[in-house]
Every structure is written in C-alpha cells, then in structure tokens.
Design an enzyme around this catalytic site. Structure first.
Site, mmCIF file in Angstrom:
data_model
loop_
_atom_site.group_PDB
_atom_site.id
_atom_site.type_symbol
_atom_site.label_atom_id
_atom_site.label_comp_id
_atom_site.label_asym_id
_atom_site.label_seq_id
_atom_site.Cartn_x
_atom_site.Cartn_y
_atom_site.Cartn_z
ATOM 1 C CE LYS A 142 10.708 51.071 14.939
ATOM 2 N NZ LYS A 142 9.669 50.039 14.874
ATOM 3 C CD GLU A 176 9.954 55.678 18.112
ATOM 4 O OE1 GLU A 176 10.014 54.722 17.303
ATOM 5 O OE2 GLU A 176 9.654 55.545 19.305
ATOM 6 C CG ASP A 195 6.207 57.104 18.429
ATOM 7 O OD1 ASP A 195 5.420 56.672 17.551
ATOM 8 O OD2 ASP A 195 6.417 56.521 19.501
ATOM 9 N NE ARG A 236 -12.255 31.587 -2.556
ATOM 10 C CZ ARG A 236 -12.718 32.821 -2.775
ATOM 11 N NH1 ARG A 236 -11.992 33.887 -2.454
ATOM 12 N NH2 ARG A 236 -13.897 33.008 -3.314
ATOM 13 C CE LYS A 287 3.420 48.848 14.113
ATOM 14 N NZ LYS A 287 2.682 49.834 14.939
#
Lengths: 288, 288, 288, 288, 288, 288
Positions: free
Chosen positions: C176, C206, C227, C109, C144
């Site tokens: 940012k 950004e 962005d 597993r 992320k």
C-alpha cells in the site's frame, strides 16, 4: 518385542489427545479451511482409505490420527488394523478410514503428522531397547521433548518398549550440578530437599565422580544419575552402590554405545535423542 | 551464507511465540512447579548464565527462548549474542541471561527445547541450501511439520536460508492425485478450481508424468509439482515448460540427491525432512 | 443467481463455527443462564419452531444457527428448509427446529444474531453482484470485517455470489501507499518483496495514477489495485494493462457506482461496505 | 450532547477488551504474520501516525484501538486526542500513534475495524437520542448484537448517549409471547417467575394489547414492553399505567418514527438497529 | 422441604458445567493420566458402581458428577437415583454408574469433589432455611464464593431451598460504605447511580443506622442492606420501611441467630458462610 | 511455628496464579463490569487501603490477592505486610494497596475470596500440625480438593506447616481397595505396577488389616496407607513395619483424634478436611 502389540500400560487421556489434535487442525485449516478440497470434491462423495507404513518401525499415535478424522467430520468411521506398540513392516496397514471424501482428505496431513512423528519416537526407542536385549537396564526418555507434545511423546516411548522418566519439573526431584553449586555442595542440597519434600516424591541427584557417588550413598537417595561417566566408572559405580539406589546412566547414549553402557549393570539409561531427534516414520494414506 | 546473521524477513508475531512457549511451560511446570529449585535455591539468589552451542549450525528460535525466561520471571534480563539466522560455531554464545536463579533454572529446559529444535530445522535447511549453492532453485518446506509448531518451524526454515511453501490448507491451492482421481482428471479438477477460487490465491497441481505436465500447461497454472520424477524427466519438464509456470521438485530429496535435482533447472525443491526429521541442535546453558 | 441455492464451494470448518457460536452463547447465557425460561417453561415441554424470513434476501449462516441449538441442547433436531446461498422471499422458511422448549428458546437469539448478520452480508453482496450482471468483474470483500467474525463473513460473501480477497495479512502480499513511501518508491518495494516472498504467495500493489501502473507493469506483479481512480482512468488502465495482471478497482463502490466501474473492464471490484456496514436481514423464530 | 466528551459511566473491563482485540489480531495475522510489512519495512524504522475521522459522528472504542497497537508491539506509544463519547467532525484527530513502523502498520486494520464499528454504533445511537431531544425517554439497545462483541457494543451505546437494556438472558427477566403461550397465560407466567426469581432481578413482560397491560399492572411488574403497538395505543398505555411501571416501546423504531414514539410519554425506546445494522464510521490512519 | 426433590428452577447451562469439570479433570489427570489404573486394571474390564451418601444432607451437583464420567469415557452410562435438591439420608443412592472400570475409577475423585462440595453448600443452605421455617424471609447467598465455582455454588444454594443474590458486580448495583464515603454521602451516591444506570438493573444500598435508612427511603431504592444491625434495629427498620423497599439483613448470620433475625420481618437474609465455609458432604463411590 | 513467616518452599508458578485469578475476575466482572463503581467513583480518584485479618490464623494466597489488583488495574501498587505462612492475629495487616479507587474496589472481593479461602486451608492445616507438636508425623493433604484450586490449596497446606501428598492421579501410584479387588489381590496388583511403572514414581498401597500389611511388606513398597485402622492396630503396624516403608494413617482424622494417631508412630497423617471443609478466614479491606 514380538510382532504383536504389547498390552500397553499407557494412561494417555482423551482430553490430552483431543486438545493437541484440535490445535494442529486449526493450524492446518486456518480460517478459510481446505480450499482445494471444497472446490474439487463434491460434498457427498465418500471414499475408503488406508494408512499404511512405507518403512518398518513401531507404531504410536493411532488415537491421535483417529481424533484428526473425527474432529474434522464426526461421521467418519475408522478401524485400527495394527495399533500402538505394533512392530509394522513395509506395506502393512495401520488404520482404515471410511466416510466423506472432503473430511478424509482435509484431516489426512494432521493425522499423518501425528502418527509419523510419534511412530518415529517409538521406533527410535525400540532400536535402543533392542540393542540392549538381555540386559536388565531400561531405556527411558528425558524432558528434552518437543514443546507441546510431551505427553504424547512419553506415550510413544512406552509404545517402543521404553519407560518414562519424570514428566516435568513437578513430579520428581532432580538435583543437578547447578543446584549443587548454588546450594554449596551435595550434602546441603540433599538435606534441603529432604527437609521439605513430600513423602510421595522420589529424589534423584546427578554425580560426575565416584567420590560424589559415595557421598550421596551415605546420605541416602532414590536414584543417582551418572552424568557422562566412562563405562569403566559406571561399572565401578554399580559395584560401589550394591543396590542401595537406582543407577541411571546419561550422556553419549547412541545405538553404538548403549550396549556397552547396559553391560555395566546400571538400572536405567536415559536418552534425549529418542524424543528430540527421532526421524519421522514414513507413512502414507491411500485412497481405494 | 556468511557468518553474520542475514536481515531476516520473518514476520512471526509475538502472540504466536508467547502462546507456544506458555503452553510448553505449563507442560513442564505442571501444578506443583519446579519442586527441586524451590527447595534448594534461595528465592533471592541471582545468577548469570549463557546459552552456548555445542555443535556448529544455524540458530533459530531465540525469541522463543527469551519468552521462556520472561514468562517464568518477568524481571529476568536477556541479551542476544548471536540471533536467528546466525551460523554458530562450537562454543559460541547465543544468549546471555541474568536474574533470579529460581526463574533461570526453571525456564532453562523449555528455552533449550525450543532453541534446539528450531535451530535443528534451520541447520538442516542450511545444509540443503549449501548443497545447491550457485543454482537458482530455492529450498522450501512442506506441511509435514511438527503438530503445534508450524509457524515456528516455517520461521526456522527462513533462518536457514530456505523459503516457505504454503502454510496450510487455507492459503493456496494444491491439487493432488487423490483430488484428480475424484474429480475425474486434471482438466475437470483445474476448471473446478478456477471457477471458484479467489484472485489472490495461487494454484499448484501435482503431476507424475510429462504428458500430464503438457495438459496442465495448456490449461495454465501457477505452479506444477513434479512428484517423484527422475532427474532426466525433471530436466525435460524444464525444457517443455519454458518458464510458463514455476516447477517444484518433490520426493527423495536428500543431501546426496539435492544437487542433481537443482541442476535440472527446477525453480523450487521441497523437503519434508527439514521439518519432520531434523535432529535437534545440541545447546547448553552454563551458569557463570 | 436463481432462486435455488448454488453449489457452494465454501470450506468453512466446523471447528471455526462451533468456536464462534460457543463464544456467543457464553455471552448471552452468562453464569446464571436463561433465568426466564427456567422459571416459566417446564423442563420436559417440547416444541416445534421455524425460522422464517421477514425480508427478501440471501441466506448465509445456517450452520451457525444449527450449532447454537445443538450446543445448548444436543437433543434438539433441526432441518434445513432453505440453506446458505438461497435467495429467500418474505415468509419463506429457512430452518425448522424441534425439541425441548427451554433449549430452543434459550438458543433462539444467538441463532438469529448469526443468521441475520451473515444473511445481511450475503444480501448486500448479492445486490452488488446483481448490479453488474453481465460484466466479467467479480465482487470481492476486504479485511474491513467485523472483529472475530472474518471467516464467517468471508463465507457469507461467497453465499451472496461474491468472491474472497485475501483473508488476512498472512496469505497474500498487498503493498500500500504507506509501504511504498517507507520503502522509497514502487520499484524498491516490489523488489524487496520478490527477493523474499514464497512461490505460493500472490503479490498485489496499490497505484493512484496511470504512471504508477506503467511502472508496476514493467516490473511484473499479479494484481494491481486502482485506488480511488476515476472510471475514465480505470478504462485507460484496462487498455494499458492488456491482461498482463489482474486489475482491482477500489474506493467509492456503491450500488449506484458499481455498474459504471464494472463497465470499465476491471477484473475485480472490492467493497468494504458488504462486510462492515451491511444491515442485518430481518428474521424471526415462530413457535408452532 | 455537546462537542466535548461526556463523563462516561462505562465499566468495560480491560480483560474484555484485550480478549476481543487479541482474537481479532490472531484472525488478521494468522500464523505467517504481516508478510508484506516484514519484507518491505526495515525492523528499526519508526513512524508517527494519526487516526482521523472522514465522517462526522460519535467516537467509541478508542481503548480497543490502543490495545491493538499495544498487543502487536508493546513499545508503541499512543495518545488520545478525542476519546469515547466525543462528537467528531470530518478531519478531526482521534488518536496519535508513534513507534516502530512494522507494528503500527500491522495493527492498523484491526484498530480501525474496532473503532469504525463501535463508533458506527455510537453514531447511530446518538442520532436516535438527538431525534428525541427534550423528551424524557431513553434510547436503549437490545440483545440483537453482533456475536462476540456484545460488551463492546453496549459500551458504544453509552458513548452515543443511550442506555443499556439487559446484557443477556442471565441478568434480568423478560417474559415474551412464547413464554406466555407455553405457561398458559400472563398470570401463570408472572406468578411462576415471582415464586422463584431473586430479589435483585428486575422483571419485564411483553404485551401486545392494552387489555394485557391491565392484567400485568394488576399483578405488578417492573417493566412492560409494548410490542409493535401503534403510537395511539402507546399514549393510552402511558395514561393507563400512571407510573406504576416503566414502559418500554419496541418495534419499528427508526429515525423517522422515534420522535412520535417518544412523544407518547413512554420511558424507554429500544432499538436493535443501533447494534445490528449501524453502518461503520469512516476513519483512516495517516502516516506523517 | 419434603424428602422428594423440588422442581428446580435452576438454569445452569451445560457449557458452564462442562468447562468447570474439564478443568478439574485436567487438574487431576495431568499429562500422564491415571497411572495406577492403567497398570492394574485391564482396559476391557467393566464395572457397576454407586455413589451413596454417608451423611444426611441435600444433594447438588449431580450433573457435574455425570459430566466427570462422560468426559473421561463417553461410553459410561449413568442413572440419577436421587438428584439435585433431594434430601438424602445416610446410605441412600444418588447416582449409579456402569461402564469401563478404568474410566469409572479415573473420574471418581473429580465427580465426588464436585458432588461433595456442592451438596455441602446445599446442605448448609437448607439448614438455615429450615431454621426460619414459617417466616417469610428468604435465605440468599453472596459474592463470597469459591473462586471459579460461583455459578455452580449459586445453583447449589437454589438446591438447598435458598435464593440467589446478584451473581457479580455486573448484574445489579450495590452501594457500600466505601462507595458512599468516596461519593460524599448517601444522596450523592444514589443520584449518581440513578442518572446513569439502565432500567433493568436493581439498586441496593448498605446502611448502618436507621437515620441512613430514612434518607435512603426518601430517595427511593429497590433494596436496602441492613449491615450488622441489632435485631432490635432491624425490627424498627421493618416498621419504618412499611414495604417501600426490600430489606436485607446481613452480618453475623448463624444457625443460632438466623431465626431471631427472620422474626424481625426482614425480607432477605444473606449469608457468606453457606458458600465460603460450608463443610463438604461425605459421599462415597462403591463398586458392586 | 513462630509468629514470623517460615522460609516457604512452595514453587507455585505465576502462570497458575494468574490463570486462576483471571478466571475469578471474569466471573465477578462479567461483560458489564463493576457498574456500581463506574457510576459512583470518579475515574481519577485514588485511595489507600489495607487488608487486615478479623480472626487469628495462618495466611496463604497473598500472591493471588496481589494478582487480582494487578489484573484489574496494572498501575495499582501493593505491599506485603505479612505474607504467606505468617500466623496473623486479629487486626494485623496483611497487604496494603494504593491506586485508583475504581480498580481497588472492583478487585476487592476476588482478592478477599482467594485470600480468605486459602488462609482458611492454611489455618486448618496449622491446627492439626499444632495438635501433634513433638511427634515426628507430618500432616498431609489429599486429592479431596476444591475443583480448579488444587495447586493453590496444596500451596496453602505448605503455608500451614503441612506437606503435600501426590498432586493428582499422574504423579504417584496409589493402589486402593477397588484396584485390588479388580486385580485379584494385593500381590497381583503390586506386581502389575512394578512391571510397568517408571523408576521415578513412588508406590503406595492401601491396607485394611495387619495381615494385608505383612503381605505388602514382603513384596516391598514405598508407602502403605493404613485405612481407617484403630490406633491400636496403627501402633502394631509401626512395630511390624520396622521402618521398611512409610506408614500413612487415614480416616477419621480430626483435631480430637490426631494426637492419638500421631502417637502411634506413623509417619504421615492425611486429612481431606483441611482442603475440602476448612472454613474461610475472616478478612476485610479497609479504605483509609
């Protein structure tokens, strides 16, 4: 010390070595790994390489260097040419390495960082040892070590012909000036220790004056630290003590002063410099 | 550098500091702990103490020293007198400590070992920085750091007024002679890198000759390492390059040579000595 | 991407893989271990098994699957049939396993959880890569990622034909909107960075508007993040920039929109979806 | 499920949360830390921020998000606006944060990665739970979890209104086809288990056919897994079983099929999808 | 139990064993290692040694003893003479060891500490098991285990012929008097559990009186703990229960009382003594 | 020993305690945590509780018990009623606890396991100490400790009025029969040690006969272990030695024999039984 490696008595455990080396490898490889080597070197390319010395000195830490290569790629083979305790000359080989080029190049810096730092400690120790040749005194290290590397540096001191002082706060008693001040004097401090300490623990106490030494000797103790005494006072301390305890000289121990200190007849000379300020031994890895 | 601490840009995380300091404390305390202090010092006795410098230099590592006291006894209070980046004179105070005597004395050596070692790195860096005052070049450290202490030493270099090179194998590309040899030349090596490396990664390549430099410039690269070049050749390299990349000088960087190197007009001068061989700064803890 | 595995440039270290896999095994085995297998399967029973795919997709994580079997029972033998980067069809074999049945079934597993998750990331990446075939833009991942698995997921993105953005907060600068707001504008923010950041670190900023882009270009920067811009504005940004920096498109990147974005001429398209929301690739282990 | 958070029964320990979050922070901060924030944001600048949802869904993992801020800077204050189990709408607040800007911005991504991933699991679970509203069946998760995050994902399943299957190989018996094959049939496998297993451990066995179910029922068992059965056969299984054991349906459980499965009268429906393939919930941190 | 080792059903993982043994080795070796052996024993000296029993008893923990030798020196060879579960007589051999003398002597104490402690647990268990021979009741251990050694002690209980109760707070429900008091009675407590607990978790509840038992039986539960009841009441409990749940007797279980308890017809008898107070089995390592 | 706690000289560090307790908590809580308490006890319910003794004995390990409650819930408050070294009577209070019921009940077993085990060691030690009241001999422990708990057990021996032998292989030399055999006799073994060992390390050697004792005394040594000697021979050894070294008696030390051994005049009596076989002290936590 001859040019051949002494029969070392070090008991450095592989658990300690592997832990320190894995930590250093994680530090150097990070999450992304060796991005240069992965892009430039084919995964099946193999090489032979040799670590040689670019300075004369005393070798220490070969097992850590070997561990660096093994932990990066367990198929890499290494052979010790001149191991821990060897007094190396410029250009002499220390370790040969053979295996996949990616692993050899990725582990190179960590291997050299350990070997260079620890050989630096061994070389500094050997310089002090050499300087007092013929005297009975031993050169020992202190707790002024590089954080995280104490066990390895204590081993390097042995490689350089020195001996070890206590390893930490836990394995021997050392009563210093601050302890004496808080305890209300040498006698109360020593009696507090003797009431409670185990039978397998040695007791050392620091003194600044010959009067303090006499007090200490009347109470009985294993080792007395003569802290920053003049060599005249050290010589007197030796005369006063008559072998009733081990005398350790500490403070202002340099290559220039150490011989004069040793000639006072003290048993042990401790130096922080050999661990906290020894310059790195210059080594290189050459691919054949 | 003035005598007041600069606004530091270091981003050293408390997770890194606490991990390194806890490791060093376990090394010093072992299983039995501080057997001297436990026997001699009453558990409720409190003291005030100060860490002062016995040498002039630049301070680094105050947060590590504070962590040592906090991790041994979380009730100990500390106050920074002159923090990281401060250019300290003999006898000036760095940190004051107040709390239970047992904890203060048990943490003392670990606190001083970090502070002395890291301030040594900052002081060595500052010496090189001072020596090239007025030149545009930056002094940077390398990967020749003490195993396990890289993040802290990189921080100390910033405290001394230097800048950081890459942190490890993972955060920038550095193509060295061994990579070039295995890849079959500078051009194949550079092209292999450019095919695969991410857009957020800088690329540096090592060259030994001005011919290699011209080849590299025609391919395009972020940084070129001039390895062990004469200062004459460095000056020519600056002329040839015309700002098309950053030029880094490396090899034989000492307090004596650094000014001549900086005067060639290179952008960056890297030194292993400031991390692997900087002598410890002499500090002491005094109980009041 | 052809059906054969590409020559991967990933530099994922075995130290990282083993650490993650051992953690997952401890999670699955707990203190009591595999109580079903211990009761039902004789300790000397051996089996052959194969991991095959029940979906088409791109494989990533075979080394983690192998580590799962090896760490549970070091005598288990594995053979890679189709490794990382291979575009697998339904029913094709990935890994064959041979050894004691208890170990094979106990590790199954964990091996499948790694292989399924990472192949899911590779497959999602490959879908975006495929959708922009012919365009010069690269598909890259972001920060992320799934907590604890970043290094492995970054590797899986490479397996899927994508490229890596920065690995964390530590290896590149990304300014940012919140940084710009606190710093008091784009220019102060960029100048603060340039005053202090090392020469081996790339700088990205950004921008939300073309006006901001012009400001940034006049200051000079390595990468600009557009962005959530419209594709019309992205195309204008490409025209304005004229190759003076790398342009990265971000926001609303899906299988439907990615081709239109790529056609604007941006250099890099970043997607959080490929790491934080890629569905698992369906795989199974069959005993023969 | 109403719009207010249910009284959760989760027993997730802070030791587990802190360990997972510290690991993710080390992954994101590396050795150098947040180099952008350190250069751009003054160390004494404070901010207020809010995490809000950009999608509707069910919240899970608020304690992990809080831990991320606390472990980076213990002086940061957080307040839960809508905690674990809350069914959030677009734009609703989850957590407010107040403190030093450096710490808030450095911890932001790790906090959001945990909260987004775990809320994704909770939201997927809630969708299945909603789809079978009115049926007695429970939705449960499996061991097909993300490596290293099992405890947190099991908690997220509870937040979504589901229940937990066994946590690992160690806390319940599950006899699968491979066990049955090696043991020589259902009866030998079950008897081997019953001979040895403790009285606090439940026993589940997997069956493919109704004939196997009858055999199992005659031996007695706690739970039977109906593996990939048609819903017709599931309904027959319910009739045959007459409550003598718990019936668990597994295989091909989707939002489309789950209601039909639940209507067969099975007690438990297990889904790997809710843990291994649930898309991340889209959340954002806004500075005020 | 015959004199030959039973086919053990233990599923103790090597990850658990190695972790516990490495921890014990670090505890015994410290930083300095085995300083006696390093000084006295040549590094290339090899020896053969045997661990034999100086008492009769039941063996448990041979894998831990083997791990001690392997982790100190991976070249040491061991051969199990009489393994876990074997009922050993005075003077019988358990394990033979061959390899470098330094490693054998350095690992000796850790190997014997594990083997002696765990065999002590197995021997104590076997004594209780022997005392109720012929009764259907099983002897089980509790959570009153030595901190850090639970998995190993649970294994040792199996070696002694006993069975395992739950491993911790996490793998089964046990409602005790304090839970009942806070919840407001047996019925509210049981209903709270049943509302939320997963279908793979067994539920046990503690009762002090036969009235409580009747309440519990009317609600339905897997196991009932009869806490400190008289054997008369236990017998009545068996009669009342009529097999509707498992009955566990607890409290005042000694070698003198256990037979009378078993004769009441209870299913399970739990003893803390076998793990928290079992005397060490006397073993020795002899060099040949 | 009076009924009030002695001023303990133990130097057990909080780093050691927290590490051992966190390990035990992870063992008991697993991934799922305390599932009973979470389901039955409201999260905001608070309770007061007391740990009392159900046996007379000597307390040790209160700091570990406190750590268990603190690490599970840092808001729980504890107050020591009768701490380490206190000679407790049946029913006397040791620790009061106040805080959230979930945390108190979840930490209870781990707290009691440490406190019961360590108080068992202290109580066994105190029994031997009591039995030789009036003699000068000290009762000391050995390296026959429970794996992973040595530091805590050594502390418990101090609580019981005993003293500590060496902590491990690393902090003192102990030359045993196997070392002597390999080294070729007592004299070569002792001389090998003295050539290499540091000046802060005590040396002990084991002898079986009075002849060996004379040899050892002629060479000089800190401590001699009289191994399994008759009390007649011990008395002769005392006479022969005349205080030239510390004499330690070992072997067959029981409550029955210890007084006769002490009366021989030996300095130290070592017992493995007090650490490896001391029965747990029976304690309980009562909710008010």
């Amino acid at each position: 010390m001859t040019n051949s490696a002494p029969a070392l008595i070090s008991s450095l455990s592989p658990l300690i070595i592997d832990d320190a080396v894995a930590r250093a490898l994680r530090e150097d490889l990070g999450d992304a790994g060796d991005i240069t080597t992965a892009a430039v070197i084919p995964s099946d390319k193999t090489i032979c390489a040799t670590i040689t010395s670019r300075q004369s000195g005393v070798i220490a830490g070969v097992d850590a260097a070997i561990a660096a290569f093994r932990l990066v790629d367990s198929t890499i083979k290494t052979e010790i040419k001149n191991g821990d305790g060897y007094r190396v000359q410029i250009g002499e080989r220390i370790l040969s390495i053979e295996g996949r080029a990616r692993g050899v190049l990725s582990a190179e810096r960590v291997a050299l960082n350990f070997l260079g730092h620890l050989s630096g400690v061994a070389t500094a120790t050997a310089a002090l040892v050499e300087a007092i040749k013929g005297c009975k005194a031993k050169i020992v290290c202190t707790r002024k070590t590089t954080p995280g590397l104490r066990a390895l540096e204590k081993h390097a001191v042995l490689c350089g012909g020195g001996a070890n002082h206590r390893f930490g706060l836990y394995d021997a008693v050392m009563i210093k000036d601050n302890h004496i001040a808080v305890a209300g004097g040498i006698i109360p401090a020593l009696r507090a220790i003797k009431r409670t300490i185990g039978h397998m623990v040695k007791i050392e106490i620091e003194v600044d004056t010959l009067e303090q030494l006499e007090t200490v000797l009347s109470e009985g103790v294993d080792v007395v630290l003569l802290d920053n005494m003049s060599t005249d006072d050290m010589a007197k301390a030796v005369t006063i003590t008559k072998g009733r305890c081990v005398l350790e000289a500490s403070g202002n121990v340099t290559l220039k002063t150490v011989s004069e200190i040793a000639n006072t007849g003290v048993n042990v000379i401790s130096s922080g410099w050999i661990t906290h300020s020894a310059p790195c031994l210059d080594l290189g890895l050459d691919v054949q």
